[in-house]
Write an enzyme that holds these catalytic residues in place. Structure first.
Site, PDB file in Angstrom:
ATOM      1  N   SER A 105       4.497 -11.436  -1.194  1.00  0.00           N
ATOM      2  CA  SER A 105       4.365 -10.516  -0.068  1.00  0.00           C
ATOM      3  C   SER A 105       2.910 -10.374   0.348  1.00  0.00           C
ATOM      4  O   SER A 105       2.004 -10.460  -0.480  1.00  0.00           O
ATOM      5  CB  SER A 105       4.919  -9.145  -0.478  1.00  0.00           C
ATOM      6  OG  SER A 105       4.572  -8.151   0.470  1.00  0.00           O
ATOM      7  N   TYR A 135       5.032  -1.701  -6.876  1.00  0.00           N
ATOM      8  CA  TYR A 135       5.744  -2.842  -6.263  1.00  0.00           C
ATOM      9  C   TYR A 135       4.736  -3.946  -5.926  1.00  0.00           C
ATOM     10  O   TYR A 135       4.896  -5.092  -6.347  1.00  0.00           O
ATOM     11  CB  TYR A 135       6.493  -2.414  -4.996  1.00  0.00           C
ATOM     12  CG  TYR A 135       6.834  -3.581  -4.105  1.00  0.00           C
ATOM     13  CD1 TYR A 135       6.059  -3.871  -2.988  1.00  0.00           C
ATOM     14  CD2 TYR A 135       7.889  -4.421  -4.417  1.00  0.00           C
ATOM     15  CE1 TYR A 135       6.329  -4.968  -2.201  1.00  0.00           C
ATOM     16  CE2 TYR A 135       8.176  -5.530  -3.630  1.00  0.00           C
ATOM     17  CZ  TYR A 135       7.389  -5.796  -2.517  1.00  0.00           C
ATOM     18  OH  TYR A 135       7.658  -6.884  -1.741  1.00  0.00           O
ATOM     19  N   LYS A 169       4.017  -7.982  -7.573  1.00  0.00           N
ATOM     20  CA  LYS A 169       3.896  -9.249  -6.841  1.00  0.00           C
ATOM     21  C   LYS A 169       2.610  -9.968  -7.253  1.00  0.00           C
ATOM     22  O   LYS A 169       2.597 -11.175  -7.499  1.00  0.00           O
ATOM     23  CB  LYS A 169       3.889  -9.008  -5.322  1.00  0.00           C
ATOM     24  CG  LYS A 169       5.212  -8.550  -4.754  1.00  0.00           C
ATOM     25  CD  LYS A 169       6.325  -9.548  -5.029  1.00  0.00           C
ATOM     26  CE  LYS A 169       7.669  -9.115  -4.462  1.00  0.00           C
ATOM     27  NZ  LYS A 169       8.765 -10.056  -4.820  1.00  0.00           N
TER      28      LYS A 169
HETATM   29  C1  WQD Z   1       6.409  -1.083   9.098  1.00  0.00           C
HETATM   30  C2  WQD Z   1       5.684  -0.115  10.019  1.00  0.00           C
HETATM   31  C3  WQD Z   1       5.423   2.114   9.154  1.00  0.00           C
HETATM   32  C4  WQD Z   1       9.643   3.165   9.061  1.00  0.00           C
HETATM   33  C5  WQD Z   1       6.946  -2.963   3.449  1.00  0.00           C
HETATM   34  C6  WQD Z   1       6.431  -3.504   2.148  1.00  0.00           C
HETATM   35  C7  WQD Z   1       6.360  -5.003   2.240  1.00  0.00           C
HETATM   36  C8  WQD Z   1       7.713  -5.526   2.571  1.00  0.00           C
HETATM   37  C9  WQD Z   1       8.131  -4.980   3.921  1.00  0.00           C
HETATM   38  C10 WQD Z   1       9.239  -6.071   0.800  1.00  0.00           C
HETATM   39  C11 WQD Z   1       4.702   0.791   9.278  1.00  0.00           C
HETATM   40  C12 WQD Z   1       6.326   2.102  10.386  1.00  0.00           C
HETATM   41  C13 WQD Z   1       8.463   2.447   9.236  1.00  0.00           C
HETATM   42  C14 WQD Z   1       9.901   4.299   9.865  1.00  0.00           C
HETATM   43  C15 WQD Z   1       7.800   3.968  10.979  1.00  0.00           C
HETATM   44  N1  WQD Z   1       8.638  -5.155   1.578  1.00  0.00           N
HETATM   45  N2  WQD Z   1       7.572   2.851  10.182  1.00  0.00           N
HETATM   46  N3  WQD Z   1       8.962   4.655  10.797  1.00  0.00           N
HETATM   47  O1  WQD Z   1       5.504  -0.859   5.045  1.00  0.00           O
HETATM   48  O2  WQD Z   1       4.823  -2.783   6.585  1.00  0.00           O
HETATM   49  O3  WQD Z   1       6.030  -3.269   4.470  1.00  0.00           O
HETATM   50  O4  WQD Z   1       8.178  -3.543   3.764  1.00  0.00           O
HETATM   51  O5  WQD Z   1       9.056  -7.243   0.789  1.00  0.00           O
HETATM   52  O6  WQD Z   1       5.943  -5.526   1.006  1.00  0.00           O
HETATM   53  O7  WQD Z   1       5.130  -3.004   1.934  1.00  0.00           O
HETATM   54  O8  WQD Z   1       7.240  -2.199   6.338  1.00  0.00           O
HETATM   55  O9  WQD Z   1       9.123  -1.568   7.804  1.00  0.00           O
HETATM   56  O10 WQD Z   1       8.357   0.090   6.018  1.00  0.00           O
HETATM   57  O11 WQD Z   1       6.922  -0.315   8.014  1.00  0.00           O
HETATM   58  O12 WQD Z   1       6.962   4.314  11.832  1.00  0.00           O
HETATM   59  O13 WQD Z   1      10.942   4.993   9.747  1.00  0.00           O
HETATM   60  O14 WQD Z   1       6.647   0.744  10.618  1.00  0.00           O
HETATM   61  O15 WQD Z   1       4.540   3.212   9.195  1.00  0.00           O
HETATM   62  O16 WQD Z   1       3.575   0.979  10.095  1.00  0.00           O
HETATM   63  P1  WQD Z   1       5.795  -2.189   5.644  1.00  0.00           P
HETATM   64  P2  WQD Z   1       8.002  -0.962   7.023  1.00  0.00           P
END
Ligand code: WQD
Length: 343
Positions: free
Chosen positions: A127, A152, A156
């Site tokens: 990741s 997490y 990785k």
């Molecule tokens: C993306 C953006 C949130 C939810 C994580 C892990 C990564 C991978 C993918 C496993 C951010 C914003 C999110 C919501 C929002 N995991 N958001 N409202 O955090 O970039 O990555 O998931 O492989 O390793 O770190 O993904 O989809 O949670 O968030 O505004 O209800 O969307 O703040 O900016 P993230 P995400």
């Protein structure tokens, strides 16, 4: 005779899409999954797409006896793609030992068993989280690995090091580490997709459930970041594009005698999109409004990160191809086929 591949975590989101692409590329697939974060009905979806039901073993890669029994039944497995791991950042903060056990012991078991059965290579699901908050974007594979901001992310980083150390110690197999950016979307057939259990932690499943009215408004976690529209920026990569990269990596590892024993690739589109831009893409693509409001920042969120995919483009010959609007359309079609989620 088809080459047989073991896909651990193969009933999961990326695992199921990769199984489809492997089968359609002519590989024979065996899946092991403990169904802790997926549903066995995913096998039906895979079969409806490809016409081939993968061999399935319900089991846990952290149990080495289960693994050996599987390899004794399938001694012709030539490659492994390891998706089986816990992957919720927030949960890992609350349950670090579960994450270290699941994610590290599972990989160690696989690496120990591989030489016993002549397995030639393992593709590891890594990741972009290993980079932490980049100093500059886009980010390539030479960027420094920063101290993890969650157990997490730490698993990785440690798993990548375990593989590197094992190969340095003379292991008789190859490995390719694939560092994903943000996987999104669903198969265009709408037969498989993301199946979050409970309240979705990731953006797209929450967005589509909010748009479908089966969950409350989407909260955009903060619009006071130092970005053009104030919301975080990510590299959203279509899950089918991502799955195809795994097939190419597996073929390179098993068939290309000249490829290095250990290689690392960033898998992204090379384009950063903000959360608001993604909402706009969804609304443009589907004609459906996303009910949302701006809320407080989420602890631990990175402000902006997107990939430099040149190495994967040039060395693997892989490129992200699906347009983000098409990805949003596929995510919506998948959502429309879901029953109301557990609250
Ligand atoms: C993306 C953006 C949130 C939810 C994580 C892990 C990564 C991978 C993918 C496993 C951010 C914003 C999110 C919501 C929002 N995991 N958001 N409202 O955090 O970039 O990555 O998931 O492989 O390793 O770190 O993904 O989809 O949670 O968030 O505004 O209800 O969307 O703040 O900016 P993230 P995400």
């Amino acid at each position: 005779m088809k080459t047989k591949i073991l896909v651990t975590g193969g009933t999961g989101y990326i695992g199921s899409h990769t199984t489809v692409e492997l089968q359609q590329a002519g590989y024979d697939v065996v899946i092991i999954d403990n169904l802790s974060n997926s549903n066995i009905k995913v096998l039906d979806g895979i079969e409806r797409i490809t016409g081939i039901r993968p061999d399935f073993v319900e089991g846990d890669v952290t149990d080495v006896a289960t693994l050996r029994a599987l390899f004794n039944r399938h001694p012709d497995i030539k490659g492994i793609i390891n998706f089986a791991a816990s992957k919720a950042v927030g949960e890992s903060v609350r349950k670090p030992l579960m994450y270290y056990r699941n994610n590290l012991v599972g990989l160690i078991n696989l690496l120990e068993v591989m030489p016993e059965f002549g397995v030639k290579g393992i593709v590891f699901s890594s990741s972009c989280t290993v980079y932490g908050e980049p100093d500059v974007n886009p980010i390539d594979e030479t960027a420094p690995i920063k101290p993890a901001t969650s157990p997490y992310g730490n698993t990785k980083q440690i798993c990548e090091e375990i593989i590197a150390d094992t190969i340095r110690a003379g292991a008789p197999f190859k490995s390719i580490l694939l560092r994903y950016f943000n996987p999104v979307g669903a198969h265009p057939s709408a037969e498989i997709g993301e199946l979050p259990i409970g309240v979705p932690q990731n953006l797209i499943p929450y967005l589509t459930q909010a748009a479908a009215g089966v969950r409350g408004e989407l909260t955009v976690f903060g619009n006071d970041y130092a970005t053009p529209d104030g919301t975080c920026i990510r590299d959203f990569i279509d899950v089918v594009d991502l799955a195809k990269a795994h097939v190419i990596a597996m073929r390179r590892m098993l068939d290309n005698a000249d490829s290095a024993q250990l290689e690392v690739f960033n898998l992204g589109t090379g384009r950063g999109l903000s959360v608001l831009q993604l909402i706009e893409s969804f609304e443009r693509a589907t004609g459906v409004k996303v009910p949302f409001h701006i809320g407080a920042r989420r602890e631990g969120d990175i402000e902006q990160i997107w990939a430099e995919p040149a190495k994967a483009n040039n060395v693997l010959g892989w490129r992200a191809e699906v347009d983000i609007d098409d990805t949003m359309r596929n995510a919506w079609r998948w959502q429309l086929r879901q029953a109301a989620p557990q609250q």
